[in-house]
Enzyme design. Structure first.
Site, short mmCIF file in Angstrom:
data_model
loop_
_atom_site.label_atom_id
_atom_site.label_comp_id
_atom_site.label_asym_id
_atom_site.label_seq_id
_atom_site.Cartn_x
_atom_site.Cartn_y
_atom_site.Cartn_z
N ARG A 1 -2.14 11.80 3.46
CA ARG A 1 -1.08 11.69 2.21
C ARG A 1 -2.17 11.70 0.89
O ARG A 1 -1.04 11.39 0.16
CB ARG A 1 -0.88 10.19 2.53
CG ARG A 1 -0.28 9.64 3.67
CD ARG A 1 0.50 8.13 3.77
NE ARG A 1 1.52 7.78 1.89
CZ ARG A 1 2.46 7.11 1.77
NH1 ARG A 1 1.69 5.60 2.19
NH2 ARG A 1 3.13 7.06 0.42
N ASP B 1 2.40 -5.51 0.28
CA ASP B 1 3.77 -5.76 0.02
C ASP B 1 4.65 -5.63 1.13
O ASP B 1 5.93 -5.92 1.11
CB ASP B 1 3.96 -4.29 -1.09
CG ASP B 1 4.12 -3.02 -0.21
OD1 ASP B 1 3.66 -2.83 1.26
OD2 ASP B 1 4.71 -2.01 -0.56
N CYS C 1 8.23 -0.37 -0.78
CA CYS C 1 7.73 1.16 -0.82
C CYS C 1 7.98 1.82 -1.34
O CYS C 1 7.73 2.93 -1.47
CB CYS C 1 7.82 0.86 1.35
SG CYS C 1 6.28 -0.38 2.11
N ARG D 1 -5.79 -0.80 3.77
CA ARG D 1 -5.19 0.56 2.84
C ARG D 1 -6.44 0.64 1.39
O ARG D 1 -6.20 1.51 1.27
CB ARG D 1 -3.58 0.61 2.71
CG ARG D 1 -3.35 0.55 3.87
CD ARG D 1 -3.96 2.24 5.12
NE ARG D 1 -2.78 2.40 5.98
CZ ARG D 1 -1.09 2.64 5.60
NH1 ARG D 1 -1.43 3.46 4.19
NH2 ARG D 1 -0.38 2.79 6.90
N ASN E 1 3.11 4.05 -3.27
CA ASN E 1 1.32 3.83 -3.12
C ASN E 1 0.12 4.48 -3.70
O ASN E 1 -0.45 5.14 -3.89
CB ASN E 1 1.50 4.19 -1.17
CG ASN E 1 1.77 2.70 -0.43
OD1 ASN E 1 3.06 3.84 0.29
ND2 ASN E 1 2.40 1.62 -0.77
N ASP F 1 5.70 11.17 3.78
CA ASP F 1 5.52 9.59 3.18
C ASP F 1 5.79 9.73 1.73
O ASP F 1 5.58 8.88 0.74
CB ASP F 1 3.94 9.21 3.52
CG ASP F 1 4.32 8.79 4.98
OD1 ASP F 1 5.37 8.82 6.07
OD2 ASP F 1 4.00 8.50 6.08
N HIS G 1 -0.34 -3.33 4.31
CA HIS G 1 -0.37 -4.06 2.50
C HIS G 1 0.56 -4.72 2.43
O HIS G 1 1.22 -5.52 3.50
CB HIS G 1 0.92 -2.68 2.38
CG HIS G 1 0.63 -1.36 2.01
ND1 HIS G 1 1.34 -0.32 1.43
CD2 HIS G 1 -0.86 -0.82 1.71
CE1 HIS G 1 1.01 0.90 1.39
NE2 HIS G 1 -0.96 0.88 1.72
#
Length: 298
Positions: A116, A198, A292, A167, A92, A86, A196
């Site tokens: 992540r 976004d 993203c 998150r 992020n 990812d 998120h």
């Protein structure tokens, strides 16, 4: 003007009262050579493990990169890392900022998912090489913060929209607001498919936003409606299935968006925006699209 605002009743200013901030000139992207769906950390990844076409994903990524070039952005590329599928979603891992003296700063993220966390040092290394002041959160007080996935600059203004609930911790915005001396308008997210900010808010220009309203509380919607003259509302289908609100408008004019968002794209054009459609179907399998896949920089 550092403060964190969580209610429309607390808004005693307009965007015109906020000092200007330069529009970004550069874009950071991470090559997707190791992109895949190897685990499930959001609802969009369910049933998609092992189903990414890597050749098609690379082709889609290249087209997104070329579109940012076409609209006048200077694109920087970081190589991704094996075992970090990812990492391509480089909105992020950080929150960059340019202050009134032109000095560049960046807060490094505390990723919510263990899968992540190891992405962050690679992104931090790039910032160090390019002269940013690196800022950190107190991890004893802040449990998670996922950069511009949840923290979105109001176009051309020293004001931040901050999503929390899935998150990113609300408390993270106290640190950001104090460090950068800016107001943060914090909005709670209430639908796990829009994990998120976004995924459900795209700030298009100083006066216009694109949202999926059901992802917010009534209080959050009231703040959005108060701070934008025009609010375009996406349907559930275009927001959830096509990630319409995960578009990117880096210059207040050109919108790069997943193809097929028919109603949203008509509204964008009706409001004077130039629409550039692109396929990000492989990345949708992991719960991400255009916004993203990049980080806007100065």
């Amino acid at each position: 003007m550092g403060q964190v605002i969580t209610s429309a009743d607390q808004l005693d200013f307009t965007t015109g009262d906020i000092s200007d901030m330069p529009l970004p000139t550069d874009v950071l992207m991470v090559r997707p050579l190791h992109f895949s769906v190897d685990y499930v950390i959001n609802p969009h990844m369910a049933d998609q493990v092992g189903k990414v076409d890597k050749i098609e994903a690379n082709n889609e990524w290249e087209l997104v990169r070329s579109l940012f070039n076409q609209v006048g952005m200077n694109v920087h590329v970081i190589e991704d890392q094996e075992g970090l599928p990812d990492m391509v979603f480089c909105a992020n891992q950080s929150l960059p900022y340019i202050d009134e003296d032109g000095k560049r700063h960046v807060f490094m993220s505390i990723m919510h998912a263990d899968e992540r966390k190891d992405e962050v040092p690679y992104i931090e290394q790039w910032y160090r090489q390019h002269g940013y002041e690196i800022c950190y959160f107190d991890e004893d007080k802040i449990s998670d913060f996922e950069g511009c996935g949840d923290a979105i600059w109001h176009t051309g203004k020293r004001m931040l929209w901050g999503g929390y609930g899935y998150r990113s911790s609300l408390e993270a915005y106290d640190t950001i607001s104090e460090k950068f001396d800016i107001p943060v308008l914090a909005v709670e997210l209430v639908d796990e498919s829009f994990y998120h900010l976004d995924t459900c808010l795209c700030v298009l220009d100083e006066n216009t936003a694109l949202i999926y309203p059901e992802a917010f509380t009534d209080e959050g919607l009231a703040m959005i409606d108060k701070m934008f003259d025009t609010v375009i509302r996406a349907s559930k289908y275009e927001a959830e299935e096509l990630f319409a609100c995960n578009a990117s408008c880096p210059d207040g004019r050109n919108v790069i968006i997943q193809q097929g968002c028919t109603d949203v794209n008509k509204n964008l054009r009706d409001n004077g925006f130039s629409v550039h459609e692109v396929s990000t179907y492989e990345f949708l399998k992991s719960g991400g699209s255009v916004f993203c896949m990049k980080m806007l920089l100065w």
